[in-house]
Design a protein around this motif. Structure first.
Motif, mmCIF file in Angstrom:
data_model
loop_
_atom_site.group_PDB
_atom_site.id
_atom_site.type_symbol
_atom_site.label_atom_id
_atom_site.label_comp_id
_atom_site.label_asym_id
_atom_site.label_seq_id
_atom_site.Cartn_x
_atom_site.Cartn_y
_atom_site.Cartn_z
ATOM 1 N N TYR A 185 0.701 -1.204 -0.116
ATOM 2 C CA TYR A 185 0.181 -0.019 -0.139
ATOM 3 C C TYR A 185 0.259 1.006 0.023
ATOM 4 O O TYR A 185 0.794 2.220 -0.575
ATOM 5 C CB TYR A 185 -1.085 0.167 1.503
ATOM 6 C CG TYR A 185 -1.972 -1.009 1.349
ATOM 7 C CD1 TYR A 185 -3.300 -1.016 0.152
ATOM 8 C CD2 TYR A 185 -1.710 -2.267 1.987
ATOM 9 C CE1 TYR A 185 -4.323 -2.087 0.276
ATOM 10 C CE2 TYR A 185 -2.995 -2.944 2.071
ATOM 11 C CZ TYR A 185 -3.864 -2.703 1.225
ATOM 12 O OH TYR A 185 -5.007 -3.716 1.044
ATOM 13 N N GLY A 186 1.817 1.371 0.516
ATOM 14 C CA GLY A 186 2.797 2.564 0.703
ATOM 15 C C GLY A 186 3.359 3.272 0.499
ATOM 16 O O GLY A 186 4.198 4.058 0.283
ATOM 17 N N ILE A 187 3.786 2.152 -1.056
ATOM 18 C CA ILE A 187 5.071 2.311 -2.209
ATOM 19 C C ILE A 187 4.315 3.334 -3.195
ATOM 20 O O ILE A 187 5.164 4.150 -4.267
ATOM 21 C CB ILE A 187 5.894 1.289 -2.547
ATOM 22 C CG1 ILE A 187 4.960 1.117 -3.812
ATOM 23 C CG2 ILE A 187 6.300 0.505 -1.419
ATOM 24 C CD1 ILE A 187 6.005 -0.552 -4.417
ATOM 25 N N PHE A 188 2.756 3.039 -3.263
ATOM 26 C CA PHE A 188 2.110 3.949 -4.833
ATOM 27 C C PHE A 188 0.904 4.876 -4.407
ATOM 28 O O PHE A 188 1.135 4.937 -2.670
ATOM 29 C CB PHE A 188 0.796 3.264 -5.108
ATOM 30 C CG PHE A 188 1.850 2.130 -5.931
ATOM 31 C CD1 PHE A 188 2.773 1.699 -7.153
ATOM 32 C CD2 PHE A 188 1.505 0.862 -4.955
ATOM 33 C CE1 PHE A 188 3.190 0.608 -7.250
ATOM 34 C CE2 PHE A 188 2.094 -0.618 -5.897
ATOM 35 C CZ PHE A 188 3.177 -0.190 -6.150
ATOM 36 N N GLY A 189 1.120 6.170 -4.555
ATOM 37 C CA GLY A 189 0.535 7.231 -3.869
ATOM 38 C C GLY A 189 -1.536 7.404 -4.227
ATOM 39 O O GLY A 189 -1.667 6.383 -4.488
ATOM 40 N N GLY A 190 -1.528 8.485 -3.551
ATOM 41 C CA GLY A 190 -3.229 9.033 -3.814
ATOM 42 C C GLY A 190 -3.616 7.583 -2.181
ATOM 43 O O GLY A 190 -2.715 7.293 -2.251
ATOM 44 N N LYS A 191 -4.857 7.781 -2.062
ATOM 45 C CA LYS A 191 -5.190 7.635 -0.229
ATOM 46 C C LYS A 191 -5.476 5.871 -0.710
ATOM 47 O O LYS A 191 -5.857 4.951 -1.507
ATOM 48 C CB LYS A 191 -6.918 7.220 -0.202
ATOM 49 C CG LYS A 191 -6.982 8.855 -0.620
ATOM 50 C CD LYS A 191 -9.071 8.786 -0.118
ATOM 51 C CE LYS A 191 -9.200 10.762 -0.124
ATOM 52 N NZ LYS A 191 -10.587 10.336 0.517
ATOM 53 N N SER A 192 -4.319 5.133 0.196
ATOM 54 C CA SER A 192 -4.176 3.629 0.431
ATOM 55 C C SER A 192 -3.544 3.433 -1.432
ATOM 56 O O SER A 192 -4.067 1.875 -1.787
ATOM 57 C CB SER A 192 -5.352 2.886 0.589
ATOM 58 O OG SER A 192 -5.152 2.812 1.692
ATOM 59 N N GLY A 193 -2.760 3.658 -1.819
ATOM 60 C CA GLY A 193 -1.802 3.942 -3.480
ATOM 61 C C GLY A 193 -3.038 3.565 -4.345
ATOM 62 O O GLY A 193 -3.084 2.883 -4.983
ATOM 63 N N GLU A 194 -4.041 4.565 -4.524
ATOM 64 C CA GLU A 194 -5.174 4.251 -5.806
ATOM 65 C C GLU A 194 -4.511 4.840 -6.622
ATOM 66 O O GLU A 194 -5.160 3.631 -7.996
ATOM 67 C CB GLU A 194 -6.201 4.454 -4.468
ATOM 68 C CG GLU A 194 -6.132 7.018 -5.465
ATOM 69 C CD GLU A 194 -7.423 7.152 -4.700
ATOM 70 O OE1 GLU A 194 -8.540 6.584 -4.723
ATOM 71 O OE2 GLU A 194 -7.724 8.302 -4.031
ATOM 72 N N HIS A 195 -3.008 5.565 -7.225
ATOM 73 C CA HIS A 195 -2.857 6.074 -8.203
ATOM 74 C C HIS A 195 -2.603 5.042 -9.040
ATOM 75 O O HIS A 195 -2.235 4.830 -10.409
ATOM 76 C CB HIS A 195 -1.831 6.600 -7.774
ATOM 77 C CG HIS A 195 -1.676 8.059 -7.342
ATOM 78 N ND1 HIS A 195 -3.517 8.863 -7.393
ATOM 79 C CD2 HIS A 195 -1.116 8.922 -7.269
ATOM 80 C CE1 HIS A 195 -3.354 10.208 -6.618
ATOM 81 N NE2 HIS A 195 -2.239 10.222 -6.993
ATOM 82 N N LEU A 196 -2.238 3.722 -8.219
ATOM 83 C CA LEU A 196 -1.959 2.444 -8.991
ATOM 84 C C LEU A 196 -2.488 2.226 -10.667
ATOM 85 O O LEU A 196 -2.853 1.677 -11.192
ATOM 86 C CB LEU A 196 -1.491 1.389 -8.379
ATOM 87 C CG LEU A 196 -1.409 0.012 -8.329
ATOM 88 C CD1 LEU A 196 0.112 -0.467 -9.065
ATOM 89 C CD2 LEU A 196 -0.603 -0.964 -7.944
ATOM 90 N N LEU A 197 -4.044 2.325 -9.295
ATOM 91 C CA LEU A 197 -5.181 1.549 -10.170
ATOM 92 C C LEU A 197 -5.549 2.750 -12.356
ATOM 93 O O LEU A 197 -5.476 1.957 -12.830
ATOM 94 C CB LEU A 197 -6.573 2.202 -9.872
ATOM 95 C CG LEU A 197 -6.378 0.895 -8.641
ATOM 96 C CD1 LEU A 197 -7.946 1.848 -7.562
ATOM 97 C CD2 LEU A 197 -7.101 -0.042 -8.277
ATOM 98 N N THR A 198 -4.551 3.973 -12.042
ATOM 99 C CA THR A 198 -4.521 4.559 -13.560
ATOM 100 C C THR A 198 -3.447 3.609 -14.610
ATOM 101 O O THR A 198 -4.052 3.760 -14.805
ATOM 102 C CB THR A 198 -3.748 5.376 -12.755
ATOM 103 O OG1 THR A 198 -4.787 6.679 -12.017
ATOM 104 C CG2 THR A 198 -3.548 6.627 -14.335
#
Length: 710
Positions: free
Chosen positions: A94-107
């Motif tokens: 969770y901590g390595i991606f940006g956004g809430k709880s790493g939600e930027h990864l979803l992009t």
């Protein structure tokens, strides 16, 4: 060695060297393992960074993503697609991606075309609402999910409802032993006269090292040559907030207990080769971690797999890895139990030998070649599953379909954007923007809608605006009008003229109002008589969509000229991989397919109808993402043959054009698959899209301008 498809292109996403953390080490080792053990693999990495680092000389690096910069995630997806990845393998924390709880990864995951395999390095029994939401979507987007423990599999099933058949258990990889003997390595490190107890990792209070320090007096009393070696720098987050307070507290405790001479700190982040040397030099490895929920530990896997006896607290991964007598487990925060276990293992050579042999046996299945082989197997499965799933989306089984629940038509927003002049061109939120004035393009669109839906007042308003925009001396229409009713140009764009002809032909042939029909006739006669040879193919398509509705002598020569242009442009620009009329995809793309189909029907030209179906099928594949959702080409760069496809900004006219083209195709050759694909494109308005957000306001009939990356 074992085989893989030629040029098997693998993209890893995660922390990566030179970042100093266990996940970066894992990703780096995994990349190297794939290339060493899958001969035809080409491995690239999307590296997560706190800040941008210049390590472009690394042959594996495909793109660096700054954790908090959403635009980087969009570019990362583009880089993956441009690379032509066969598989994407995510290393998730969770901590390595940006956004809430790493939600930027979803992009990234929403926009890559390759199938996804996700390895989970943290799995929580009690995730927060945001953590659950993000991981649920990651699991949905992934063809396969990898855990490193059976406990992880159980949590995924119990907490997230993931089907057990989707989850694979692949152990943490371990490195090969050095060529030197343990005694030689021990001597090289200066430990020849010691029994060595070892802990490795970034120092932080949750490591529980103080409990080992408190256990040492009793152990040292029986083993005066004991040396406890703690290898690892202080965790960067801990150092930023508290400096070296934790390390200093450990030194103070050791001094207080009289064992300071039996502890050695190696304050550095050592590379993998050096870490393996330290492990091979130790007699016993200890992990006194305090958090029971830890689902994996690379250093514990290394130590056991390299044949080191292990004493550990019973966090989940240790319980599983050291079960059945493969190690000794002691309660957390219990120095007395820790000292008893250490005394037992240091005092029993047979026990140490048994633990060593058990670890080495287990380590055979944990070697990096074995791990790479296991990943390669599920990569192959994922690619096949992805092909099957996409095929089922593009060619669904009618037995298993259900119709889309369509919202009722509402016209409140449309009426709100009109005054007694016409339809305003733009709005601020839901308020007409008078500064932007009007355009004939949008009023032509309103005329088509109003005629088809029998909205006589709006049809009248659009018709009067269109009539006022006609330039009789030029036989063409103006387009832009200021709020004070001044025309801002003498002649509008080709597309605005083409769309206006389309709207007038629709009015002429379908309006219930004789006055609207007569004005449409009066405007069409001079416009079609002097119809110029427009430059752009879309303009011809708009004209065709109107003229194909007119069963009279004027229509045939116009349609034949457009049919010739469509066939000619297709022959010039298409090839086996680019089945399209132009060497780019821009806006209103599906209107070209619809024009080919409707023109073909009007001229009874089966070749042109076939061309419309062929290009529409190809466009459907391009505009469908790996999850099966409609994803039109973005207007921020479009998609040029041989170049990178733009995923944003996605615009409503693409979804509308695609729905219209598919329904036109269904009129000619009825097929439930076409209707289902039209529903899929329409669902884009309702939230089944790249960002999971509805664009349509079903209460008013309004719609947002488009979808941005954010």
């Amino acid at each position: 060695m074992f085989g893989a498809p030629p040029s098997f292109r693998i993209v890893l996403i995660g922390n990566y060297a030179p970042e100093q953390c266990g996940l970066a080490t894992f990703t780096t080792d995994l990349a190297e393992s794939f290339e060493r053990n899958i001969p035809d693999a080409v491995v690239k990495v999307i590296a997560m960074r706190e800040t941008e680092l210049d390590i472009t000389s690394d042959e594996h690096l495909l793109y660096e993503v700054r954790r908090g910069h959403l635009a980087d995630y969009v570019e990362a997806a583009n880089s993956i697609n441009d690379f032509g990845a066969d598989i994407v393998c995510v290393q998730h924390e969770y901590g390595i991606f940006g956004g809430k709880s790493g939600e930027h990864l979803l992009t990234i995951l929403r926009n890559v075309r390759a199938p996804i395999v996700t390895t989970l390095h943290t799995i929580l029994v009690k995730p927060t609402e945001d953590q659950r939401r993000v991981l649920d979507e990651i699991l949905s987007l992934s063809e396969r999910v990898v855990t490193m423990s059976e406990r992880g599999r159980d949590i995924l099933h119990e907490v997230h409802g993931t089907h057990a058949g989707k989850i694979d258990m692949i152990p943490h990889g371990i490195p090969a032993r050095p060529d030197h003997t343990d005694a030689e390595i021990k001597a090289e490190l200066g430990f020849a006269d010691h029994q060595v107890l070892l802990t490795f990792g970034l120092l932080s209070p949750d490591k529980g090292i103080e409990n080992v320090v408190r256990a040492l007096p009793a152990v040292v009393a029986e083993n005066p040559d004991l040396l406890y070696v703690v290898v690892g720098a202080t965790h960067p987050n801990i150092r930023r907030q508290h400096g070296e307070a934790y390390r200093e507290s450990l030194l103070a405790t050791a001094a207080e207990l009289g064992v300071a001479d039996h502890i050695r700190f190696v304050d550095a982040f050592v590379d993998l080769d050096e870490l393996v040397r330290y492990i091979c030099a130790c007699d016993v490895y200890v992990t006194p971690y305090l958090k029971r929920e830890q689902i994996t530990s690379g250093t514990l896997a290394y130590a056991m797999g390299l044949g080191r006896p292990v004493v550990s607290t019973p966090y989940w991964y240790a319980e599983e890895l050291l079960g059945d007598g493969r190690g000794l487990l002691v309660p957390a925060r219990d120095p007395e139990a820790m000292s008893e276990a250490l005394l037992r293992v240091f005092g029993d050579a047979d026990l140490r030998r048994d633990l060593r042999e058990q670890g080495l046996r287990a380590g055979k299945s944990m070697s990096w070649p074995a791990v790479a082989k296991a990943y390669n197997t599920i990569f192959t499965q994922s690619i096949e599953q992805s092909k099957t799933r996409i095929s089922s989306i593009m060619h669904p089984n009618p037995v298993h379909t259900s119709p889309l629940s369509l919202p009722p038509l509402r016209y409140g927003h449309l009426r709100r954007l009109c005054d007694d002049t016409g339809l305003f061109q733009h709005a601020k939120y839901a308020i007409p923007n008078r500064a932007e004035g009007y355009c004939i393009d949008d009023n032509a669109r309103m005329l088509i809608l109003a005629v088809n839906e029998n909205l006589d007042d709006l049809a009248t308003l659009a018709t009067t605006f269109t009539e006022y925009g006609f330039s009789a001396d030029r036989g063409l229409f103006r387009n832009f009008m200021a709020y004070d009713r001044r025309w801002l140009e003498t002649v509008g764009s080709d597309d605005s003229n083409g769309r206006t002809i389309w709207a007038l032909a629709t009015a002429l042939n379908h309006s219930n109002d004789s006055s609207v029909r007569e004005i449409a006739r009066e405007l069409l006669e001079p416009a079609l008589r002097e119809l110029p040879d427009f430059e752009h193919l879309r303009t011809h398509a708009f004209v065709a969509l109107g003229v194909a509705q007119m069963p009279d002598a004027r229509s045939e020569p116009i349609l034949r000229r457009i049919a010739t242009r469509l066939k000619r442009d297709f022959a010039r620009n298409s090839d086996e991989n680019w089945i399209w009329f132009e060497d780019f995809l821009s806006y209103d793309n599906a209107r070209l397919c619809e024009a080919a189909i409707r023109t073909g029907v009007a001229l009874e030209d089966e070749e042109l109808i076939d061309l419309g179906f062929k290009t529409l099928a190809w466009l459907g594949e391009v505009q469908t993402d790996r999850r099966g959702m409609f994803a039109p080409v973005g207007c921020n760069g479009f998609y040029f043959k041989g170049g990178e496809r733009a995923w944003f900004d996605q615009q409503p006219l693409e979804a509308a054009a695609t729905v219209a083209a598919l329904l036109a195709a269904n009129e000619v050759r009825p097929d439930l698959k076409l209707v289902q694909q039209a529903e899929n494109a329409f669902a884009w308005f309702l939230g089944r899209n790249a960002v999971g957000a509805p664009l349509a306001d079903v209460a008013t009939g309004g719609c947002c301008d488009g979808i941005l990356p954010s």
